[in-house]
Design an enzyme around this catalytic site. Structure first.
Site, PDB file in Angstrom:
ATOM      1  N   HIS A 156       0.837  -1.218   0.000  1.00 23.64           N
ATOM      2  CA  HIS A 156       0.000   0.000   0.000  1.00 23.64           C
ATOM      3  C   HIS A 156       0.866   1.261   0.000  1.00 23.64           C
ATOM      4  O   HIS A 156       0.440   2.308   0.485  1.00 23.64           O
ATOM      5  CB  HIS A 156      -0.955   0.041   1.194  1.00 23.64           C
ATOM      6  CG  HIS A 156      -1.699  -1.235   1.436  1.00 23.64           C
ATOM      7  ND1 HIS A 156      -2.941  -1.488   0.896  1.00 23.64           N
ATOM      8  CD2 HIS A 156      -1.351  -2.346   2.126  1.00 23.64           C
ATOM      9  CE1 HIS A 156      -3.332  -2.698   1.269  1.00 23.64           C
ATOM     10  NE2 HIS A 156      -2.380  -3.242   2.006  1.00 23.64           N
ATOM     11  N   SER A 277      15.315  20.985 -16.575  1.00 18.71           N
ATOM     12  CA  SER A 277      14.130  21.793 -16.843  1.00 18.71           C
ATOM     13  C   SER A 277      14.565  23.072 -17.549  1.00 18.71           C
ATOM     14  O   SER A 277      15.666  23.558 -17.335  1.00 18.71           O
ATOM     15  CB  SER A 277      13.454  22.127 -15.511  1.00 18.71           C
ATOM     16  OG  SER A 277      12.739  23.342 -15.620  1.00 18.71           O
ATOM     17  N   LYS A 283      16.552  21.152 -11.451  1.00 16.40           N
ATOM     18  CA  LYS A 283      15.839  19.917 -11.787  1.00 16.40           C
ATOM     19  C   LYS A 283      16.691  18.860 -12.499  1.00 16.40           C
ATOM     20  O   LYS A 283      17.584  19.182 -13.275  1.00 16.40           O
ATOM     21  CB  LYS A 283      14.619  20.236 -12.678  1.00 16.40           C
ATOM     22  CG  LYS A 283      13.505  20.957 -11.983  1.00 16.40           C
ATOM     23  CD  LYS A 283      12.835  20.176 -10.862  1.00 16.40           C
ATOM     24  CE  LYS A 283      11.965  19.051 -11.385  1.00 16.40           C
ATOM     25  NZ  LYS A 283      10.745  19.525 -12.018  1.00 16.40           N
ATOM     26  N   GLU A 290       9.556   8.056 -17.300  1.00 15.13           N
ATOM     27  CA  GLU A 290       8.195   8.586 -17.534  1.00 15.13           C
ATOM     28  C   GLU A 290       7.708   8.240 -18.938  1.00 15.13           C
ATOM     29  O   GLU A 290       6.540   7.899 -19.138  1.00 15.13           O
ATOM     30  CB  GLU A 290       8.185  10.100 -17.335  1.00 15.13           C
ATOM     31  CG  GLU A 290       8.370  10.508 -15.887  1.00 15.13           C
ATOM     32  CD  GLU A 290       8.596  11.999 -15.757  1.00 15.13           C
ATOM     33  OE1 GLU A 290       7.654  12.714 -15.390  1.00 15.13           O
ATOM     34  OE2 GLU A 290       9.710  12.457 -16.046  1.00 15.13           O
TER      35      GLU A 290
END
Ligand code: ARG
Length: 458
Positions: A156, A277, A283, A290
């Site tokens: 979980h 970024s 970043k 992804e």
């Protein structure tokens, strides 16, 4: 261009209809399979006396020249042709004259497309399997290097019990092994030759389908001519094997994304497999993971399209089936792009075992071990479970962990407690004791690694 099938009609189709109907822009990739399939067919026609041996030799020679010219670029695909099968036959007839027209004796384009696609896909499967092997090697290598790095295992997404990073990675290795088996299994079923089904009903010529099948490296022949030309379940099977593989990569991606976040910081992806970024200088984004996660939906889409395309089709061939190729090619392209990128990302990923351990020290992931200690000292598990839970609640109230809670407090809950409880809840000991087969202890993970390595060597 006059249509090879002009006969009943004059073949004078509208340009719109031609463009709509044509598949050469995507099926030209199967030119090698189409030509070698035709060479085997010509050889069979010659061997069976359906055409003369001299004619067969001429056809084979002409086909070989077309293959060479396409390979070298001396011959370009004619995109005004309907499909790759028509293109090859047309060039052959232009080059050889009348004998070229004999090639299509005792076969149909329906056989050809089924044949070419099976031959093309079996090779593609071999390529995908090689990429899966590469990824398996990268995952196993990381697992080996991190077989003793303790981190929280989650259920979980709540900290549950300590596991090693090697153990966690080997879970993915097992999934990838099954993916490989699924691909090879699908290849095995696919490797039956449909050539000679002759559109749908078989033929009156004295053909030898097994001769052609053997020449083209098939294990056997499709045993029902209607099935041979109608079935595309080999595409559906491949697409589903690819979908399952992508589902695994997508879950793995999700974890890599979590692990590389500041919230977890269990791994640092290499600069080579991350992006920055355009506005935020700090970043470092896990774009590769992804994108793999994102592309998974596209492969599922290809699977759904194939299933839906087939579900209402009467036997035998229907033109709807021309839609089989783009989806399966797209899924293969996608998977072939994802696998090496993913392998590179995993291979170059730096693990941060200190951060993993720090996370493991919070979250009371040794509470099960605490209960097990009480069971070993005579309490029924349910009572032990309850006391362990109460001790966790006490720790939370006092801002402590089980390791720092004084023995006197333990004894408030049960007289059984003594100093040895602290050895039992030590993180390393918790991992060391999980010796059951498949468990997280170092020797158990080593056995898993050895198994995967053995599977990789066969
Ligand atoms: N281009 C077709 C396909 O990809 C080849 C088979 C066509 N057969 C036919 N009778 N129209 O499915």
């Amino acid at each position: 261009m006059a249509k090879l099938w002009a006969g009943r009609t004059d073949g004078a189709t509208d340009k719109l209809a031609d463009d709509f109907n044509s598949s050469i822009r995507f099926d030209h990739v199967m030119y090698r399979q189409d030509i070698t399939g035709s060479m085997a067919h010509a050889a069979m026609l010659g061997a069976q006396g359906i055409i003369t041996q001299a004619e067969a030799a001429q056809l084979i020679d002409g086909l070989q020249n077309i293959l060479n010219d396409l390979d070298s670029g001396a011959l370009a695909f004619d995109m005004s042709c309907e499909d790759i099968h028509m293109f090859v036959e047309q060039v052959l007839t232009e080059r050889l004259g009348a004998v070229g027209k004999k090639l299509h004796t005792a076969r149909s384009r329906n056989d050809q497309v089924a044949l070419d696609l099976r031959m093309y896909l079996r090779e593609e499967i071999d390529t995908v399997v090689a990429f899966v092997n590469e990824l398996l090697a990268a995952v196993t290598e990381q697992a080996e290097q991190n077989k003793a790095a303790i981190l929280p295992g989650y259920t979980h997404l709540q900290r549950a019990q300590p596991v090693t990073f090697g153990h966690h990675l080997m879970a993915y290795a097992m999934m990838l092994l099954r993916d490989r088996e699924r691909l090879l299994d699908c290849r095995r079923r696919m490797n039956q030759s449909p050539i000679g089904c002759c559109a749908l009903a078989g033929t009156t010529y004295n053909t030898d389908r097994r001769f052609e099948a053997a020449q083209l490296g098939f294990d056997g022949i499709c045993r029902n001519s209607l099935d041979g030309v109608s079935d595309r379940d080999f595409c559906v099977e491949l697409l589903s094997a690819l979908s399952i593989l992508m589902m695994h990569l997508s879950r793995f991606s999700e974890e890599v994304i979590l692990w590389s976040s500041w919230e977890f910081k269990f791994v640092e992806l290499s600069d080579a497999f991350t992006t920055g970024s355009s506005i935020m200088p700090q970043k470092k984004n896990p774009d590769m993971a992804e994108l793999v996660r994102g592309k998974t939906g596209r492969v599922y889409g290809d699977l759904m399209a194939a299933l839906t395309m087939l579900k209402g089709l009467p036997l035998a061939y229907n033109k709807d089936m021309q839609e089989d190729k783009e989806g399966v090619f797209d899924a293969l392209e996608t998977v072939k792009m994802c696998l090496p990128v993913f392998a590179g990302m995993i291979r170059t990923m730096r693990t941060l075992p200190d951060n993993m351990r720090r996370a493991a020290q919070n979250g009371f992931i040794n509470a099960t071990d605490l209960a097990d200690w009480m069971v070993a000292h005579g309490l029924p598990f349910r009572d032990a479970y309850k006391i362990s839970g109460q001790l966790v609640a006490r720790c939370i109230a006092e801002g402590l962990v089980l390791e720092s809670l004084p023995l006197e407090v333990y004894r408030e809950y049960s007289e059984l407690f003594d100093e040895t409880v602290f050895e039992a809840i030590d993180l390393d000991a918790c991992v060391e004791r999980r010796i059951s087969e498949g468990g997280t202890s170092v020797p158990s993970v080593e056995a898993q690694i050895a198994y995967v390595k053995e599977m990789l060597s066969v």
